[in-house]
Design a protein around this motif. Sequence first.
Motif, PDB file in Angstrom:
ATOM      1  N   GLY A  30       0.830  -1.207   0.000  1.00 26.76           N
ATOM      2  CA  GLY A  30       0.000   0.000   0.000  1.00 26.76           C
ATOM      3  C   GLY A  30       0.862   1.252   0.000  1.00 26.76           C
ATOM      4  N   SER A  68      -3.262  -1.147  10.168  1.00 27.10           N
ATOM      5  CA  SER A  68      -2.989  -2.300   9.308  1.00 27.10           C
ATOM      6  C   SER A  68      -4.226  -2.692   8.514  1.00 27.10           C
ATOM      7  CB  SER A  68      -2.533  -3.498  10.149  1.00 27.10           C
ATOM      8  OG  SER A  68      -1.304  -3.225  10.772  1.00 27.10           O
ATOM      9  N   ASP A  71      -4.783  -0.305   5.703  1.00 26.26           N
ATOM     10  CA  ASP A  71      -3.872  -0.586   4.584  1.00 26.26           C
ATOM     11  C   ASP A  71      -4.467  -1.675   3.698  1.00 26.26           C
ATOM     12  OD1 ASP A  71      -2.060   1.216   5.586  1.00 26.26           O
ATOM     13  OD2 ASP A  71      -0.646  -0.296   6.332  1.00 26.26           O
ATOM     14  N   ARG A 215      -0.429   4.708   0.936  1.00 24.43           N
ATOM     15  CA  ARG A 215      -0.434   4.685   2.402  1.00 24.43           C
ATOM     16  C   ARG A 215       0.959   4.980   2.926  1.00 24.43           C
ATOM     17  NH1 ARG A 215      -4.930   4.748   5.280  1.00 24.43           N
ATOM     18  NH2 ARG A 215      -3.976   3.362   6.827  1.00 24.43           N
ATOM     19  N   ASP A 217       3.420   4.123   6.128  1.00 27.39           N
ATOM     20  CA  ASP A 217       3.597   3.251   7.281  1.00 27.39           C
ATOM     21  C   ASP A 217       4.260   4.030   8.420  1.00 27.39           C
ATOM     22  OD1 ASP A 217       4.308   1.325   9.125  1.00 27.39           O
ATOM     23  OD2 ASP A 217       4.945  -0.124   7.611  1.00 27.39           O
TER      24      ASP A 217
END
Lengths: 346, 346
Positions: A30, A68, A71, A215, A217
Amino acid sequence: MHKFVRNLITEWRRLGLPTENAAVVVGVSGGADSVSLLLALCDLKRRGKHDLRLVAAHFNHELRGSESDADQEFVRELTVTHKIEFATESAGKLPAGNVEQNARQARYGFLTRTARNVEAVAVVTGHTVNDQAETFLMNLLRGSGPAGLAGMKPVRVLSAESGVRNSGSDGAESSQEGQELLPFAASPLLVRPLLTWAKRIDTEGYCVDSGVEYRYDTMNEDTAYRRVRIRKILLPLLEDFNPNIVETLAQTAGLMQGLPSDNAPPDRRDEAELAIKDLMETGGSELSNRIRCWLASRRGNTRALGLKHIQAIERLVLSKRSGREVELPGGAKVVKKGGKLVFRQK
Amino acid sequence: MHKFVRNLITEWRRLGLPTENAAVVVGVSGGADSVSLLLALCDLKRRGKHDLRLVAAHFNHELRGSESDADQEFVRELTVTHKIEFATESAGKLPAGNVEQNARQARYGFLTRTARNVEAVAVVTGHTVNDQAETFLMNLLRGSGPAGLAGMKPVRVLSAESGVRNSGSDGAESSQEGQELLPFAASPLLVRPLLTWAKRIDTEGYCVDSGVEYRYDTMNEDTAYRRVRIRKILLPLLEDFNPNIVETLAQTAGLMQGLPSDNAPPDRRDEAELAIKDLMETGGSELSNRIRCWLASRRGNTRALGLKHIQAIERLVLSKRSGREVELPGGAKVVKKGGKLVFRQK
């Protein structure tokens, strides 16, 4: 065509990867790297540059709770929008120990299973020049020696066997990938088609230019991780010494692999060899894949390279006699010598 | 015997260096590294561990005015106290350009001339593990590739030719040393007997334990120099990642040279080869010196190695036939194969 997409198909051809009658699994976290890879592969398919079956695969590590899950949902929606097959799995409870290593092991286990399910020739991942530079430094700092300084390879066999063998020599996959995997010959390739040319800024740029979100992280900011400290603290200091340090380190890793490079002294190109012993353990399409990838990386392209050349080299491998050779279009040749295939430029 | 002195004679033997009927020139700046080397060689001579003619050689770069003259005077007095022959020279006006590189070129020119004047087999210098780690990083940051990552070699030929050839691959002597030097065969060796084991703290410690002062170069604090920034800024940061980073980097350089090391995988020991072509360019005592140094570094010692073995290998080099071999005491052998001498462990 966007420059990023053009560079990707050029590298795909240089690596001698198939463009039809095959499936590939794209590992998609992602983030910008893997999203740009997936989008560019879709774009190339729409343009008729390949006719591969693309399967996006996302592993939910469940390490960051709702982040998570978001994602996972993001990648699912991306594949729906772009009409791409989607495979996903959640980690469940990981064994105690090294979080990064266990997560990687679980992720590669999933990617390998997915590749086998769809009979894919390869798992492709979005590792970039930046990842290569970071892996080089990780390995350098831990003292893993010349093998570690070769960093990640753009193409390798993805298998239980190679997972074990590559311990230390391939930073991103140094873990043992478990006994549950199929034997060597059935294993797909692990291909990193962004590794030698795309920087993080390029993958982010392509996403932005394509109007596609990606995305981020939050673990990428957590300096509890060595890799994050290398990215956030060490690399900026090294840039004071050499503004192109990321490219320099990645090129150094490439030179350690004996890869062709503009910076490589010409005689290094002739050194690259393939051990017959290793090739004998593979078979069928696996064997021809490995020969094609090797030839492509030696020559820097696959121009005028036909099935008959690959088959002649396969016979060379399987023959008991040494000293034989196969001539290639353009004047280079492959010689069997001392238990090895040796590539010789004209 | 002081541990430092014991380590020095062990390395001296490992490198297969002569212990009698020869002269060596010791490059002495006046810093702890070169002073400790000179003192330890004197101590070994007093103890009858060798009977070499020692000549201390100091080059006054005249870069720091009265400080430079004081260094010269300091080394002169040290040699008077210890009854060591002394050779010295002052730089005069250096050509414009890279100050460090010109200074190094002038210094090595002087050391080489001095070695020829006294017919020395070698110039020995006080480069330490720290210098090796710094050279490794210098070369890594400038992107000099695998050859540069091999850093400095403990033994190499000191000549115009090697000065040119080693460009980039041997950070401390990458300059062209000029055409005024004698041809290859007449050139002494450059030997760095502290390189693989002594850290700066060891050389300083030995000076202190011996009650001998040493000079401190204020240029070592001048962060205008890359090497100083590497020492003062980069290495301390790298220590946060690996407290033994200096040893780790130096060991990595050693592994890149194919040197035996406790960390080297066993099969690397068998890889080391000497190109016949290079050996053919040398002759006489030069040739036997190179063979002895190579064998010593392959075996890790020179035990039971006699003149007859060296001579047999010399005949192997000069013979036109391939496939021949010489057996060594202990079961290892040297094979002539593909234009190379290959060392094979039992």
